[in-house]
Write a protein that holds these residues in place. Structure first.
Motif, PDB file in Angstrom:
ATOM      1  N   ASN A  73      25.594  67.777-140.208  1.00  0.00           N
ATOM      2  CA  ASN A  73      26.092  67.777-141.583  1.00  0.00           C
ATOM      3  C   ASN A  73      26.704  66.431-141.982  1.00  0.00           C
ATOM      4  N   ALA A  74      27.397  65.807-141.056  1.00  0.00           N
ATOM      5  CA  ALA A  74      28.043  64.536-141.360  1.00  0.00           C
ATOM      6  C   ALA A  74      27.036  63.454-141.716  1.00  0.00           C
ATOM      7  N   LYS A  75      25.855  63.534-141.133  1.00  0.00           N
ATOM      8  CA  LYS A  75      24.824  62.531-141.373  1.00  0.00           C
ATOM      9  C   LYS A  75      23.741  63.014-142.327  1.00  0.00           C
ATOM     10  N   ASN A  76      23.876  64.230-142.818  1.00  0.00           N
ATOM     11  CA  ASN A  76      22.855  64.824-143.683  1.00  0.00           C
ATOM     12  C   ASN A  76      21.474  64.691-143.059  1.00  0.00           C
ATOM     13  N   THR A  77      21.402  65.066-141.809  1.00  0.00           N
ATOM     14  CA  THR A  77      20.188  64.904-141.040  1.00  0.00           C
ATOM     15  C   THR A  77      19.786  66.232-140.411  1.00  0.00           C
ATOM     16  N   VAL A  78      18.502  66.475-140.372  1.00  0.00           N
ATOM     17  CA  VAL A  78      17.975  67.661-139.728  1.00  0.00           C
ATOM     18  C   VAL A  78      16.896  67.239-138.745  1.00  0.00           C
ATOM     19  N   TYR A  79      16.798  67.980-137.645  1.00  0.00           N
ATOM     20  CA  TYR A  79      15.834  67.682-136.606  1.00  0.00           C
ATOM     21  C   TYR A  79      14.974  68.913-136.344  1.00  0.00           C
ATOM     22  N   LEU A  80      13.784  68.652-135.882  1.00  0.00           N
ATOM     23  CA  LEU A  80      12.913  69.727-135.441  1.00  0.00           C
ATOM     24  C   LEU A  80      12.332  69.335-134.088  1.00  0.00           C
ATOM     25  N   GLN A  81      12.825  69.977-133.051  1.00  0.00           N
ATOM     26  CA  GLN A  81      12.300  69.770-131.711  1.00  0.00           C
ATOM     27  C   GLN A  81      11.137  70.719-131.504  1.00  0.00           C
ATOM     28  N   MET A  82       9.977  70.170-131.221  1.00  0.00           N
ATOM     29  CA  MET A  82       8.772  70.959-131.074  1.00  0.00           C
ATOM     30  C   MET A  82       8.258  70.817-129.648  1.00  0.00           C
ATOM     31  N   ASN A  83       8.269  71.912-128.923  1.00  0.00           N
ATOM     32  CA  ASN A  83       7.804  71.936-127.543  1.00  0.00           C
ATOM     33  C   ASN A  83       6.571  72.817-127.422  1.00  0.00           C
ATOM     34  N   SER A  84       5.857  72.627-126.335  1.00  0.00           N
ATOM     35  CA  SER A  84       4.658  73.421-126.059  1.00  0.00           C
ATOM     36  C   SER A  84       3.732  73.457-127.263  1.00  0.00           C
ATOM     37  N   LEU A  85       3.458  72.306-127.801  1.00  0.00           N
ATOM     38  CA  LEU A  85       2.660  72.220-129.017  1.00  0.00           C
ATOM     39  C   LEU A  85       1.237  72.715-128.807  1.00  0.00           C
ATOM     40  N   LYS A  86       0.733  73.364-129.826  1.00  0.00           N
ATOM     41  CA  LYS A  86      -0.620  73.898-129.830  1.00  0.00           C
ATOM     42  C   LYS A  86      -1.414  73.259-130.959  1.00  0.00           C
ATOM     43  N   PRO A  87      -2.737  73.253-130.852  1.00  0.00           N
ATOM     44  CA  PRO A  87      -3.545  72.703-131.944  1.00  0.00           C
ATOM     45  C   PRO A  87      -3.241  73.346-133.297  1.00  0.00           C
ATOM     46  N   ASP A  88      -2.900  74.620-133.306  1.00  0.00           N
ATOM     47  CA  ASP A  88      -2.592  75.295-134.557  1.00  0.00           C
ATOM     48  C   ASP A  88      -1.299  74.794-135.201  1.00  0.00           C
ATOM     49  N   ASP A  89      -0.495  74.063-134.447  1.00  0.00           N
ATOM     50  CA  ASP A  89       0.736  73.504-134.991  1.00  0.00           C
ATOM     51  C   ASP A  89       0.486  72.239-135.800  1.00  0.00           C
ATOM     52  N   ALA A  90      -0.695  71.696-135.712  1.00  0.00           N
ATOM     53  CA  ALA A  90      -1.001  70.427-136.363  1.00  0.00           C
ATOM     54  C   ALA A  90      -0.931  70.547-137.878  1.00  0.00           C
ATOM     55  N   GLY A  91      -0.589  69.459-138.515  1.00  0.00           N
ATOM     56  CA  GLY A  91      -0.516  69.417-139.955  1.00  0.00           C
ATOM     57  C   GLY A  91       0.424  68.325-140.414  1.00  0.00           C
ATOM     58  N   PHE A  92       0.570  68.246-141.711  1.00  0.00           N
ATOM     59  CA  PHE A  92       1.508  67.300-142.289  1.00  0.00           C
ATOM     60  C   PHE A  92       2.823  68.028-142.507  1.00  0.00           C
ATOM     61  N   TYR A  93       3.861  67.556-141.852  1.00  0.00           N
ATOM     62  CA  TYR A  93       5.167  68.201-141.914  1.00  0.00           C
ATOM     63  C   TYR A  93       6.061  67.524-142.938  1.00  0.00           C
ATOM     64  N   TYR A  94       6.617  68.333-143.816  1.00  0.00           N
ATOM     65  CA  TYR A  94       7.504  67.845-144.853  1.00  0.00           C
ATOM     66  C   TYR A  94       8.906  68.380-144.645  1.00  0.00           C
ATOM     67  N   CYS A  95       9.858  67.520-144.784  1.00  0.00           N
ATOM     68  CA  CYS A  95      11.246  67.932-144.789  1.00  0.00           C
ATOM     69  C   CYS A  95      11.626  68.339-146.215  1.00  0.00           C
ATOM     70  N   TYR A  96      12.413  69.376-146.338  1.00  0.00           N
ATOM     71  CA  TYR A  96      12.874  69.776-147.656  1.00  0.00           C
ATOM     72  C   TYR A  96      14.338  70.168-147.593  1.00  0.00           C
ATOM     73  N   CYS A  97      14.967  70.171-148.738  1.00  0.00           N
ATOM     74  CA  CYS A  97      16.342  70.635-148.815  1.00  0.00           C
ATOM     75  C   CYS A  97      16.562  71.358-150.126  1.00  0.00           C
ATOM     76  N   ASP A  98      17.553  72.184-150.120  1.00  0.00           N
ATOM     77  CA  ASP A  98      17.991  72.913-151.298  1.00  0.00           C
ATOM     78  C   ASP A  98      19.387  72.393-151.619  1.00  0.00           C
ATOM     79  N   ALA A  99      19.480  71.570-152.644  1.00  0.00           N
ATOM     80  CA  ALA A  99      20.726  70.878-152.947  1.00  0.00           C
ATOM     81  C   ALA A  99      21.078  71.007-154.416  1.00  0.00           C
ATOM     82  N   ARG A 100      22.352  70.835-154.692  1.00  0.00           N
ATOM     83  CA  ARG A 100      22.865  70.860-156.046  1.00  0.00           C
ATOM     84  C   ARG A 100      23.200  69.442-156.457  1.00  0.00           C
TER      85      ARG A 100
END
Length: 121
Positions: A73-100
């Motif tokens: 929260n202090a850095k306004n940063t989010v991470y996604l650790q992805m392990n055991s990746l599969k071909p079906d996981d492939a794609g373009f990943y977008y970060c999003y937020c819901d902010a005021r």
């Protein structure tokens, strides 16, 4: 206004791991949640995971046990650790937020430019 910048995508073999990062910046008075959605050619956009400012997390069923979303929260940063990746996981990943953006507006959705995740079999 909120700007989001993703990083960490790449090409890995099936079973490998990647760690995506997203930094939010700009002007806003509060943020409810941040997360990741992905889009692959010929497929529908799909939310993979999200995390609220209070720390609650949600995952798409197919990634449970393999992906972990976390935030700073202090850095306004989010991470996604992805392990055991599969071909079906492939794609373009977008970060999003819901902010005021300000006290006169409600919460709005923002997203970044995305980062490519490729998984070879």
């Amino acid at each position: 206004q909120v700007q989001l910048v993703e990083s960490g995508g790449g090409l890995v073999q099936a079973g490998g791991s990647l760690r995506l990062s997203c930094v939010a910046s700009g002007t806003f008075i509060s943020m409810h949640s941040m997360g990741w959605f992905r889009q692959a050619p010929g497929k529908l956009r799909d939310v993979v995971a999200n995390i609220t400012s209070s720390g609650n997390t949600n995952y798409k069923d197919s990634v449970k046990g393999r992906f972990t979303i976390s935030g700073d929260n202090a850095k306004n940063t989010v991470y996604l650790q992805m392990n055991s990746l599969k071909p079906d996981d492939a794609g373009f990943y977008y970060c999003y937020c819901d902010a005021r953006p300000n006290e006169w507006s409600g919460f709005r959705d923002y997203w970044g430019q995305g980062t490519q995740v490729s998984v070879s079999s």
